[in-house]
Motif scaffolding. Structure first.
Motif, short mmCIF file in Angstrom:
data_model
loop_
_atom_site.label_atom_id
_atom_site.label_comp_id
_atom_site.label_asym_id
_atom_site.label_seq_id
_atom_site.Cartn_x
_atom_site.Cartn_y
_atom_site.Cartn_z
N GLU A 32 0.83 -1.21 0.00
CA GLU A 32 0.00 0.00 0.00
C GLU A 32 0.86 1.25 0.00
O GLU A 32 0.54 2.25 -0.67
CB GLU A 32 -0.92 -0.02 1.22
N ILE A 33 1.97 1.22 0.73
CA ILE A 33 2.88 2.36 0.75
C ILE A 33 3.46 2.59 -0.64
O ILE A 33 3.51 3.72 -1.13
CB ILE A 33 4.01 2.13 1.78
N ALA A 34 3.88 1.50 -1.27
CA ALA A 34 4.44 1.61 -2.62
C ALA A 34 3.40 2.12 -3.61
O ALA A 34 3.72 2.95 -4.48
CB ALA A 34 4.99 0.25 -3.06
N LYS A 35 2.19 1.62 -3.51
CA LYS A 35 1.12 2.05 -4.43
C LYS A 35 0.83 3.53 -4.26
O LYS A 35 0.62 4.26 -5.25
CB LYS A 35 -0.14 1.22 -4.16
N ARG A 36 0.84 3.99 -3.02
CA ARG A 36 0.57 5.41 -2.76
C ARG A 36 1.66 6.28 -3.39
O ARG A 36 1.37 7.31 -4.01
CB ARG A 36 0.47 5.66 -1.26
N GLU A 37 2.91 5.86 -3.24
CA GLU A 37 3.99 6.65 -3.84
C GLU A 37 3.96 6.57 -5.36
O GLU A 37 4.19 7.57 -6.05
CB GLU A 37 5.35 6.21 -3.32
N TYR A 38 3.66 5.40 -5.89
CA TYR A 38 3.55 5.25 -7.35
C TYR A 38 2.51 6.22 -7.91
O TYR A 38 2.76 6.93 -8.89
CB TYR A 38 3.18 3.81 -7.67
N ASP A 39 1.34 6.25 -7.28
CA ASP A 39 0.28 7.15 -7.75
C ASP A 39 0.71 8.60 -7.65
O ASP A 39 0.40 9.42 -8.53
CB ASP A 39 -0.99 6.92 -6.93
N GLN A 40 1.44 8.94 -6.59
CA GLN A 40 1.91 10.31 -6.42
C GLN A 40 2.90 10.69 -7.51
O GLN A 40 2.83 11.78 -8.08
CB GLN A 40 2.55 10.48 -5.05
N VAL A 41 3.83 9.78 -7.81
CA VAL A 41 4.84 10.07 -8.83
C VAL A 41 4.20 10.32 -10.19
O VAL A 41 4.62 11.20 -10.95
CB VAL A 41 5.86 8.91 -8.91
N LEU A 42 3.16 9.56 -10.50
CA LEU A 42 2.51 9.71 -11.81
C LEU A 42 1.83 11.07 -11.98
O LEU A 42 1.56 11.49 -13.10
CB LEU A 42 1.47 8.61 -12.01
N THR A 43 1.57 11.77 -10.88
CA THR A 43 0.95 13.10 -10.98
C THR A 43 1.98 14.19 -11.27
O THR A 43 1.61 15.33 -11.56
CB THR A 43 0.21 13.47 -9.68
N LEU A 44 3.28 13.85 -11.19
CA LEU A 44 4.35 14.84 -11.31
C LEU A 44 4.84 14.96 -12.75
O LEU A 44 4.79 14.00 -13.52
CB LEU A 44 5.51 14.47 -10.39
N THR A 45 5.33 16.13 -13.09
CA THR A 45 5.94 16.36 -14.40
C THR A 45 7.43 16.08 -14.31
O THR A 45 8.14 16.75 -13.55
CB THR A 45 5.72 17.80 -14.87
N PRO A 46 7.93 15.08 -15.02
CA PRO A 46 9.35 14.75 -14.90
C PRO A 46 10.25 15.77 -15.60
O PRO A 46 9.87 16.37 -16.60
CB PRO A 46 9.45 13.39 -15.58
N ASP A 47 11.43 15.93 -15.06
CA ASP A 47 12.48 16.78 -15.63
C ASP A 47 13.64 15.87 -15.98
O ASP A 47 14.34 15.37 -15.10
CB ASP A 47 12.90 17.84 -14.62
N ILE A 48 13.87 15.62 -17.26
CA ILE A 48 14.87 14.66 -17.69
C ILE A 48 16.27 15.13 -17.36
O ILE A 48 17.15 14.32 -17.02
CB ILE A 48 14.72 14.36 -19.19
N GLU A 49 16.52 16.42 -17.39
CA GLU A 49 17.85 16.91 -17.04
C GLU A 49 18.15 16.64 -15.57
O GLU A 49 19.25 16.21 -15.22
CB GLU A 49 17.94 18.41 -17.33
N ARG A 50 17.18 16.86 -14.70
CA ARG A 50 17.39 16.51 -13.30
C ARG A 50 17.53 15.00 -13.16
O ARG A 50 18.29 14.51 -12.33
CB ARG A 50 16.22 17.00 -12.44
N GLY A 51 16.79 14.25 -13.98
CA GLY A 51 16.90 12.80 -13.96
C GLY A 51 18.29 12.32 -14.30
O GLY A 51 18.77 11.33 -13.74
N ARG A 52 18.95 13.01 -15.21
CA ARG A 52 20.34 12.67 -15.55
C ARG A 52 21.23 12.79 -14.33
O ARG A 52 22.08 11.92 -14.07
CB ARG A 52 20.85 13.58 -16.66
N ARG A 53 21.04 13.83 -13.55
CA ARG A 53 21.86 14.02 -12.35
C ARG A 53 21.55 12.95 -11.31
O ARG A 53 22.45 12.42 -10.65
CB ARG A 53 21.65 15.42 -11.77
N VAL A 54 20.26 12.61 -11.15
CA VAL A 54 19.89 11.57 -10.20
C VAL A 54 20.47 10.23 -10.64
O VAL A 54 20.91 9.41 -9.80
CB VAL A 54 18.35 11.47 -10.08
#
Length: 270
Positions: A32-54
Motif C-alpha cells: 500500500e505504501i508503494a502504491k501510494r507513492e507510485y500514484d503520487q509520482v505519476l501526478t508529477l511532471t518529470p524533468d529529464i535533465e534533473r533525472g540525468r543528475r539523479v
C-alpha cells in the motif's frame, strides 16, 4: 459508584477495546505504501535533465548506459517503460520487493523523493538499449517460442514490448541470466511484488522449459529506434571512470544453463 462514573468507565473500556483494532487498520502494508507513492509520482511532471543528475547514483551498478551485466546481477534498465521503473523503485524503498543491493540506493536519503523518482524514470526510459544482451544456449528456441506465446505474450506483448499503462515490464533485450533469476524468485514467492497471476501462470514450467522460454525471450528484439548505435557510449557521463572502478560495458555473451536441456524441439540460435 454513581451512574455517571459507571457510564464513564464503560465508555473508556469500550474505547480501549476499539483503539487497537482501529490502529491496526491505519497501518499501511508495504504494498500500500508503494502504491501510494507510485500514484503520487505519476501526478508529477518529470524533468529529464534533473533525472540525468539523479541517475549518477544508478550508474554505479547499471553503468552510464543502463545496460547492466550479462551475469544477471544487474538488469538492462535502459529503455525500460517509465511506469515500470517507477513501480519497482517504489516497491524497493517500501520493502515490497527485497534486494539488498538495490535497497540502499533507492531510499529517499540517497535517491530523493517522488519528484526524483519521476525524473530518473523518465531519463532511463530515454536511454538506448544494447543489442548485445546475454543469451542462453540457443538449442531450444522452437519450444521457447511456443511457451512464450502460451504463457507470456498476452501480458508482456508478442514482441516483449510490455505495457506502460499496466506497468508490465518490457522483456525484449533483457539478459537471459537476469530473466532466469527473476523467474525463480517469482515462482518461489521470494519476489513479493510479483503479480499473483504470473506466479500461477509459470508454476508448472519445468527447468528445461524455463531455459527454452527465457532464451527465446532474451532474443526478442526491441524496436529499432530503441537500439543504441554500435560503439555508443552515454555522452552525459564523459568523465565516468569505468576502468578505475573496474566497470566496463559488457560484450555480447551466451550463458549456458546449469544442466543442458534434452528437448527434441530445437532450432538454430537467432
Amino acid at each position: 459508584m454513581s451512574r455517571t462514573m459507571l457510564r464513564t468507565c464503560i465508555t473508556l473500556l469500550g474505547c480501549a477495546l476499539v483503539m487497537p483494532s482501529l490502529a491496526e487498520t491505519l497501518v499501511e502494508t508495504p504494498a500500500e505504501i508503494a502504491k501510494r507513492e507510485y500514484d503520487q509520482v505519476l501526478t508529477l511532471t518529470p524533468d529529464i535533465e534533473r533525472g540525468r543528475r539523479v541517475y549518477l547514483t544508478c550508474a554505479v551498478c547499471h553503468l552510464p548506459e543502463g545496460w547492466g551485466s550479462v551475469d544477471g546481477i544487474y538488469p538492462q534498465i535502459a529503455g525500460q517503460l517509465r511506469t515500470v521503473i517507477i513501480k519497482q523503485l517504489a516497491d524497493f524503498r517500501a520493502g515490497n520487493r527485497d534486494n539488498p543491493l538495490m535497497y540502499p540506493f533507492s531510499v529517499p536519503e540517497i535517491l530523493g523523493g517522488p519528484q526524483e523518482i519521476a525524473d530518473v524514470a523518465a531519463y532511463v526510459a530515454t536511454l538506448p538499449m544494447t543489442a548485445n544482451n546475454g543469451f542462453g544456449p540457443g538449442t531450444d528456441l522452437v519450444l521457447g517460442e511456443r511457451l512464450y506465446g502460451e504463457h507470456c505474450a498476452d501480458c508482456h506483448g508478442a514482441a516483449g514490448e510490455g505495457d506502460e499503462a499496466e506497468h508490465i515490464p518490457a522483456l525484449a533485450g533483457q539478459h537471459y541470466a537476469h530473466l532466469m533469476r527473476q523467474f525463480d524468485a517469482i515462482r518461489s514467492g521470494e519476489r513479493k511484488n510479483a503479480d499473483s497471476k504470473m506466479t500461477d501462470e509459470i508454476r508448472d514450467i519445468n527447468a528445461q522449459q524455463q531455459s527454452a522460454l527465457l532464451d527465446y525471450t532474451a532474443r526478442l528484439r526491441p524496436a529499432a529506434d530503441k537500439i543504441a548505435a554500435e560503439g555508443w557510449r552515454n555522452p552525459d557521463f564523459p568523465q565516468y571512470l569505468r576502468d578505475a572502478m573496474g566497470l566496463k560495458v559488457p560484450p555480447p555473451a551466451v550463458l549456458a544453463p546449469s544442466a543442458p536441456p534434452d528437448s527434441e524441439e530445437a532450432a538454430p540460435p537467432r
